[in-house]
Write a protein that holds these residues in place. Sequence first.
Motif, mmCIF file in Angstrom:
data_model
loop_
_atom_site.group_PDB
_atom_site.id
_atom_site.type_symbol
_atom_site.label_atom_id
_atom_site.label_comp_id
_atom_site.label_asym_id
_atom_site.label_seq_id
_atom_site.Cartn_x
_atom_site.Cartn_y
_atom_site.Cartn_z
ATOM 1 N N LYS A 139 40.426 33.036 38.694
ATOM 2 C CA LYS A 139 40.624 34.567 38.943
ATOM 3 C C LYS A 139 41.962 34.974 38.978
ATOM 4 N N GLY A 179 43.681 34.707 35.856
ATOM 5 C CA GLY A 179 43.160 36.030 34.960
ATOM 6 C C GLY A 179 44.006 37.285 35.254
ATOM 7 N N LYS A 201 46.333 39.233 33.034
ATOM 8 C CA LYS A 201 46.033 40.599 32.819
ATOM 9 C C LYS A 201 47.221 41.701 33.089
#
Length: 105
Positions: free
Chosen positions: A47, A50, A54
């Motif tokens: 996460k 990620g 992003k």
Amino acid sequence: MALQDSEVTHLIKTTEEIKGKMVQNMTKLEERQTNLEKLDDKAKALKETGDEFKKGATKVHEKKKWEHYKLWMILISIIAIIIIVIIVVATLIALFVTKPWEKKH
């Protein structure tokens, strides 16, 4: 009495088997818990990765958007300059062809 001893022996043996299975189940439970904790750690790390991706992708997108905007502004400016040059040249040609400064008799 022999029957009672046999039954007690059988109960002790059954109890030991159940105890052994319970110990095995507890060991498996601890292993599963460890595996779940590892999996949770990996999920958290994924996460975070990620989220970082992003953020980076958003920055790249914004940068490319501004580059695209600048390119369009330059292109529109060049087209505007070309149109202005064409208008000026056409006006000068029209002036020299009609020669308004010469008096007509």
